[in-house]
Design a protein around this motif. Structure first.
Motif: not given
Length: 177
Positions: A148-174
């Motif tokens: 690949r020459t590019s990718v879509n980097i994701g920050f996720r609450l769930g999953g490729y084959d699963d769903n979720c409930t709740g809250t997630a906070w994401f910070s300080d990406f590198t």
């Protein structure tokens, strides 16, 4: 003279009221813009399995450092993610890190690897998943760019084959090679 003076006073009062109303409208518009603006996610694209089910926002109260965190709230079962396309060099290893905090994160299907995590959108490549209620912790995702020459980097609450409930906070990406 008194008619002219009375007209002038009404005109001044009218301008003051108009100015106050404009200031209130601008302040309200700014608050709404700040909460819902697309650029508030710094060019991240937001996506959901079930549209309009999860809430995406910036949180200036719950944050790891001085910068507002990115927050996903799913009160109903969903797979919600915000992602950004990044350019990569083919066949090169990369490491993406962030800080994540969770509250009451539950997966629909136990053992399916759903939860709060870092992933490459539209693939099953992902970091470990975090469920439950947890204070800030470092989350790390190592991947190879393959052809690949590019990718879509994701920050996720769930999953490729699963769903979720709740809250997630994401910070300080590198990201680093």
């Amino acid at each position: 003279m008194s008619k002219d003076k009375n007209k002038e006073e009404k005109s001044i009062i009218g301008r003051i009221v108009y100015f106050i109303v404009v200031v209130i409208l601008l302040f309200t518009a700014y608050k709404l813009y700040d909460k819902y603006k697309v650029n508030n996610f710094n060019d991240f694209i937001r996506t959901e399995y079930i549209p309009y089910t999860s809430e995406f926002s910036r949180d200036k109260n719950v944050k790891y450092t001085d910068v507002s965190s990115y927050k996903i709230v799913s009160t109903k079962e969903n797979d919600a993610m915000f992602y950004k396309e990044i350019t990569v060099i083919p066949n090169t290893p990369y490491k993406v890190t962030c800080m994540v905090k969770t509250k009451d994160v539950k997966t629909v299907e136990t053992g399916k690897n759903g939860g709060a995590h870092i992933s490459i959108a539209d693939t099953t490549e992902k970091s470990k998943s975090i469920t439950g209620t947890n204070d800030w912790q470092r989350l790390e995702f190592i991947f190879n760019s393959k052809n690949r020459t590019s990718v879509n980097i994701g920050f996720r609450l769930g999953g490729y084959d699963d769903n979720c409930t709740g809250t997630a906070w994401f910070s300080d990406f590198t990201i680093e090679k």
